[in-house]
Design an enzyme around this catalytic site. Structure first.
Site, PDB file in Angstrom:
ATOM      1  N   LYS A  68      46.044 -60.301-105.066  1.00 54.05           N
ATOM      2  CA  LYS A  68      44.695 -60.464-105.649  1.00 54.05           C
ATOM      3  C   LYS A  68      43.684 -59.625-104.865  1.00 54.05           C
ATOM      4  O   LYS A  68      42.881 -58.892-105.454  1.00 54.05           O
ATOM      5  CB  LYS A  68      44.288 -61.929-105.571  1.00 54.05           C
ATOM      6  N   ASN A  69      43.764 -59.682-103.531  1.00 56.18           N
ATOM      7  CA  ASN A  69      42.725 -59.062-102.707  1.00 56.18           C
ATOM      8  C   ASN A  69      42.885 -57.557-102.564  1.00 56.18           C
ATOM      9  O   ASN A  69      42.057 -56.906-101.926  1.00 56.18           O
ATOM     10  CB  ASN A  69      42.658 -59.737-101.330  1.00 56.18           C
TER      11      ASN A  69
ATOM     12  N   ARG B  42      33.807 -63.677-105.246  1.00 58.34           N
ATOM     13  CA  ARG B  42      33.215 -62.978-104.114  1.00 58.34           C
ATOM     14  C   ARG B  42      33.327 -61.475-104.297  1.00 58.34           C
ATOM     15  O   ARG B  42      32.401 -60.731-103.985  1.00 58.34           O
ATOM     16  CB  ARG B  42      33.957 -63.398-102.835  1.00 58.34           C
TER      17      ARG B  42
ATOM     18  N   CYS C 200      34.750 -68.566-102.988  1.00 60.57           N
ATOM     19  CA  CYS C 200      34.991 -69.830-102.281  1.00 60.57           C
ATOM     20  C   CYS C 200      33.834 -70.135-101.329  1.00 60.57           C
ATOM     21  O   CYS C 200      33.299 -69.264-100.680  1.00 60.57           O
ATOM     22  CB  CYS C 200      36.283 -69.733-101.459  1.00 60.57           C
TER      23      CYS C 200
ATOM     24  N   ARG D 177      28.590 -66.670 -96.057  1.00 64.47           N
ATOM     25  CA  ARG D 177      29.168 -65.437 -96.633  1.00 64.47           C
ATOM     26  C   ARG D 177      28.059 -64.448 -97.023  1.00 64.47           C
ATOM     27  O   ARG D 177      27.881 -64.078 -98.169  1.00 64.47           O
ATOM     28  CB  ARG D 177      30.077 -65.743 -97.821  1.00 64.47           C
TER      29      ARG D 177
ATOM     30  N   ASP E  70      43.337 -66.668 -94.339  1.00 64.33           N
ATOM     31  CA  ASP E  70      43.781 -67.210 -95.637  1.00 64.33           C
ATOM     32  C   ASP E  70      45.065 -68.020 -95.520  1.00 64.33           C
ATOM     33  O   ASP E  70      45.399 -68.778 -96.436  1.00 64.33           O
ATOM     34  CB  ASP E  70      43.993 -66.073 -96.646  1.00 64.33           C
TER      35      ASP E  70
ATOM     36  N   ARG F  64      42.581 -69.158-109.222  1.00 66.69           N
ATOM     37  CA  ARG F  64      41.930 -67.890-108.869  1.00 66.69           C
ATOM     38  C   ARG F  64      42.901 -66.973-108.126  1.00 66.69           C
ATOM     39  O   ARG F  64      42.755 -65.756-108.155  1.00 66.69           O
ATOM     40  CB  ARG F  64      40.697 -68.140-108.009  1.00 66.69           C
TER      41      ARG F  64
HETATM   42  C1  EPZ Z   1      38.001 -61.021 -97.982  1.00 67.15           C
HETATM   43  O1  EPZ Z   1      36.768 -61.711 -98.096  1.00 67.15           O
HETATM   44  C2  EPZ Z   1      38.993 -61.814 -98.806  1.00 67.15           C
HETATM   45  N1  EPZ Z   1      38.551 -61.869-100.196  1.00 67.15           N
HETATM   46  C3  EPZ Z   1      39.100 -63.245 -98.260  1.00 67.15           C
HETATM   47  O2  EPZ Z   1      40.108 -63.919 -99.010  1.00 67.15           O
HETATM   48  C4  EPZ Z   1      39.538 -63.176 -96.794  1.00 67.15           C
HETATM   49  O3  EPZ Z   1      39.566 -64.477 -96.269  1.00 67.15           O
HETATM   50  C5  EPZ Z   1      38.538 -62.315 -96.014  1.00 67.15           C
HETATM   51  O4  EPZ Z   1      38.451 -60.993 -96.614  1.00 67.15           O
HETATM   52  C6  EPZ Z   1      38.956 -62.142 -94.565  1.00 67.15           C
HETATM   53  O5  EPZ Z   1      40.216 -61.557 -94.498  1.00 67.15           O
HETATM   54  C7  EPZ Z   1      38.782 -60.805-101.003  1.00 67.15           C
HETATM   55  O6  EPZ Z   1      39.334 -59.796-100.575  1.00 67.15           O
HETATM   56  C8  EPZ Z   1      38.338 -60.926-102.421  1.00 67.15           C
HETATM   57  P1  EPZ Z   1      34.832 -60.496 -94.838  1.00 67.15           P
HETATM   58  P2  EPZ Z   1      35.391 -61.027 -97.573  1.00 67.15           P
HETATM   59  O7  EPZ Z   1      33.730 -59.660 -95.373  1.00 67.15           O
HETATM   60  O8  EPZ Z   1      35.438 -59.561 -97.852  1.00 67.15           O
HETATM   61  C9  EPZ Z   1      31.128 -62.315 -92.499  1.00 67.15           C
HETATM   62  C10 EPZ Z   1      41.030 -65.620-100.317  1.00 67.15           C
HETATM   63  O9  EPZ Z   1      41.308 -66.796-100.062  1.00 67.15           O
HETATM   64  N2  EPZ Z   1      30.340 -61.292 -93.185  1.00 67.15           N
HETATM   65  O10 EPZ Z   1      35.913 -59.859 -94.022  1.00 67.15           O
HETATM   66  O11 EPZ Z   1      34.276 -61.812 -98.095  1.00 67.15           O
HETATM   67  C11 EPZ Z   1      31.609 -63.387 -93.470  1.00 67.15           C
HETATM   68  O12 EPZ Z   1      30.611 -64.370 -93.661  1.00 67.15           O
HETATM   69  C12 EPZ Z   1      39.718 -65.037 -99.834  1.00 67.15           C
HETATM   70  O13 EPZ Z   1      41.767 -64.827-100.966  1.00 67.15           O
HETATM   71  C13 EPZ Z   1      28.998 -61.127 -92.819  1.00 67.15           C
HETATM   72  O14 EPZ Z   1      28.485 -61.808 -91.944  1.00 67.15           O
HETATM   73  O15 EPZ Z   1      35.547 -61.282 -96.014  1.00 67.15           O
HETATM   74  C14 EPZ Z   1      32.824 -63.941 -92.781  1.00 67.15           C
HETATM   75  O16 EPZ Z   1      32.423 -64.893 -91.828  1.00 67.15           O
HETATM   76  C15 EPZ Z   1      38.861 -66.062 -99.094  1.00 67.15           C
HETATM   77  N3  EPZ Z   1      28.262 -60.189 -93.467  1.00 67.15           N
HETATM   78  C16 EPZ Z   1      33.406 -62.721 -92.066  1.00 67.15           C
HETATM   79  O17 EPZ Z   1      32.350 -61.743 -92.006  1.00 67.15           O
HETATM   80  C17 EPZ Z   1      28.787 -59.396 -94.458  1.00 67.15           C
HETATM   81  O18 EPZ Z   1      28.059 -58.540 -95.008  1.00 67.15           O
HETATM   82  C18 EPZ Z   1      34.601 -62.106 -92.804  1.00 67.15           C
HETATM   83  O19 EPZ Z   1      34.157 -61.724 -94.054  1.00 67.15           O
HETATM   84  C19 EPZ Z   1      30.139 -59.583 -94.816  1.00 67.15           C
HETATM   85  C20 EPZ Z   1      30.903 -60.531 -94.167  1.00 67.15           C
END
Ligand code: EPZ
Length: 420
Positions: A22-23, A92, A116, A121, A308, A400
């Site tokens: 998915k991701n 997201r 989620c 986020r 995850d 999802r």
């Molecule tokens: C991706 O989310 C995945 N989703 C998530 O999978 C996964 O848990 C995550 O990466 C971490 O590996 C998809 O790919 C669709 P991040 P993403 O930006 O991109 C903070 C699942 O279950 N952050 O790496 O949203 C954020 O709040 C989902 O399949 C900021 O502060 O993750 C978090 O604490 C859940 N500012 C951390 O970074 C920003 O602008 C990691 O977020 C962006 C992120």
């Protein structure tokens, strides 16, 4: 809202072919907007998040046809540059359309994405990076109004956190920008490598994907192309957990063991026996049938233990011998499943980013609530082990990310039905 009804106590064994990731599929679908081409995406899982991405593509003017697990996206005509709130809020990864739209139409109007509830986020890293590439972004009644007057220009971007989504947005915005973009502290997840492989297959010039420094040389044109999405490593971990928690043997086919390198050691610490080839993983239960506790599991950006997989592994450790500790370093609030597991008889104490899980002898079926994708999957895993009947509500969260989870688990011997 549909539910899953599970009668626990059965050993799950058998083999299954893994769904596409998915991701990886989601950012690749956003990337099909780049250039005026036709993309044929194979191994695209049939999930509600994928359906949401297709709705966005069609709203923007693309023609999308699904034949089995192949999606063909014709992005030669784009007629919109606004994504309506209802579509933005469905998931997201809708935020990753921003980089693609700025590259294609030089403007975009979007609201904050959905997805989620794992904490605030924010998207500050996305927006700061896009501004560095030339975007002007103003917020207007909950919408973000983004424009690129003279076209995107490459630049140096250093991410404060190796955000997966922000890295993806930068790749999409920079691969047709003028000049070179260098990303420092980029996310190194396998899904980033898969996205870069799709883009390079269309003629982009991306080097270093999968490492913390990525160099993108902007090109003027992207060709049409075909791509096969990588297997879903988190779904793989989840179904291995189904074998682990019920004492069964699980053979995964068409998986990439290298993507699970940070999860295998946890299964081995739990006493599981793993055997793998290039494209298969076989999990066998501990010889004495006893699941060992794991004293510390810290979620980290790749190549560390993936956040995850935290919830599915916690379900298994809830019936281990001894006490395990989790530290959730990625998201502020990713333990909602713990309270629901405790309602099934688990003994999990949560304090901020730390969860202490003391293994119990048995779990008991009851009615529980899925609150997010991976937490919902953890409740299903617990239901497979629990004595009696477990009903998991709000399983739209699970749909999802898992293709027909009840069909897969049923094929492994579970007693599980979906109640509409
Ligand atoms: C991706 O989310 C995945 N989703 C998530 O999978 C996964 O848990 C995550 O990466 C971490 O590996 C998809 O790919 C669709 P991040 P993403 O930006 O991109 C903070 C699942 O279950 N952050 O790496 O949203 C954020 O709040 C989902 O399949 C900021 O502060 O993750 C978090 O604490 C859940 N500012 C951390 O970074 C920003 O602008 C990691 O977020 C962006 C992120």
């Amino acid at each position: 809202m549909s539910k899953l009804r599970i009668e626990g106590g059965r050993r799950l064994s058998g083999e299954l072919k893994l769904q596409g990731a998915k991701n990886s599929a989601l950012p690749i679908l956003a990337a099909t907007l780049l250039g005026e081409g036709v993309s044929v995406i194979h191994n695209c899982p049939d999930l509600t998040d994928i359906a949401a991405a297709v709705k966005i593509l069609e709203y923007l003017g693309c023609k999308v046809v699904r034949e089995g697990d192949t999606l063909t996206v014709d992005a030669r005509q784009i007629t919109q540059c606004t994504i309506p709130e209802n579509l933005m809020r469905e998931m997201r990864s809708s935020i990753v359309f921003l980089g693609a739209m700025l590259s294609r139409t030089r403007k975009a109007k979007i609201c904050m994405p959905g997805g989620c509830e794992l904490g605030p986020r924010p998207i500050d890293l996305h927006l700061e990076a896009l501004k560095k590439l030339g975007a002007t972004i103003t917020s207007d009644h909950g919408y973000l109004d983004c424009k690129v007057e003279k076209g995107l220009e490459g630049g140096k971007i250093s991410l404060l956190f190796p955000s997966v989504g922000a890295t993806e947005n930068i790749l999409l915005a920079s691969c047709m920008a003028k000049g070179r973009t260098v990303i420092h502290n980029a996310a190194q997840e396998p899904e980033i490598v898969d996205l870069a492989s799709y883009l390079n297959g269309r003629g982009a010039k991306i080097r270093g994907a999968g490492k913390s420094r990525i160099v993108v040389d902007g090109v003027e044109h992207l060709d049409s192309a075909e791509h096969t999405v990588m297997p879903d490593r988190i779904v793989a971990a989840t179904y291995l957990c189904a074998g682990a928690i019920t004492g069964g043997e699980i053979l995964l086919r068409e998986v990439r063991p290298c993507d699970l390198e940070s999860i295998f050691p946890i299964f081995e610490k739990m006493g599981m026996h793993l055997r793998m080839t290039e494209s298969e993983v076989l999990l066998k239960p501990p010889t004495d049938g006893k699941i060992r506790s794991v004293n510390a599991i810290r979620t980290m950006p790749h190549p560390g233990f993936p956040t995850d997989a935290q919830a599915p592994i916690m379900a298994v450790l809830s019936v281990a011998e001894g006490t395990s500790m989790f530290v959730e370093n990625i998201f502020e609030s990713r333990y909602k499943h713990a309270q629901e597991l405790n309602r099934m008889g688990a003994d999990i104490k949560v304090e901020g980013r730390v969860a202490v899980c003391t293994g119990v002898d048995a779990l008991y079926g009851t009615e529980v609530q899925a609150e997010d994708l991976r937490g919902g999957a953890a409740l299903v895993l617990a239901g497979l082990r629990a004595e009696g009947i477990t009903q998991v509500n709000d399983i739209h969260h699970i749909d999802r990310g898992y293709e027909s989870i009840e069909t897969v688990l049923d094929s492994l011997g579970a007693n599980i039905v979906r109640i509409a």
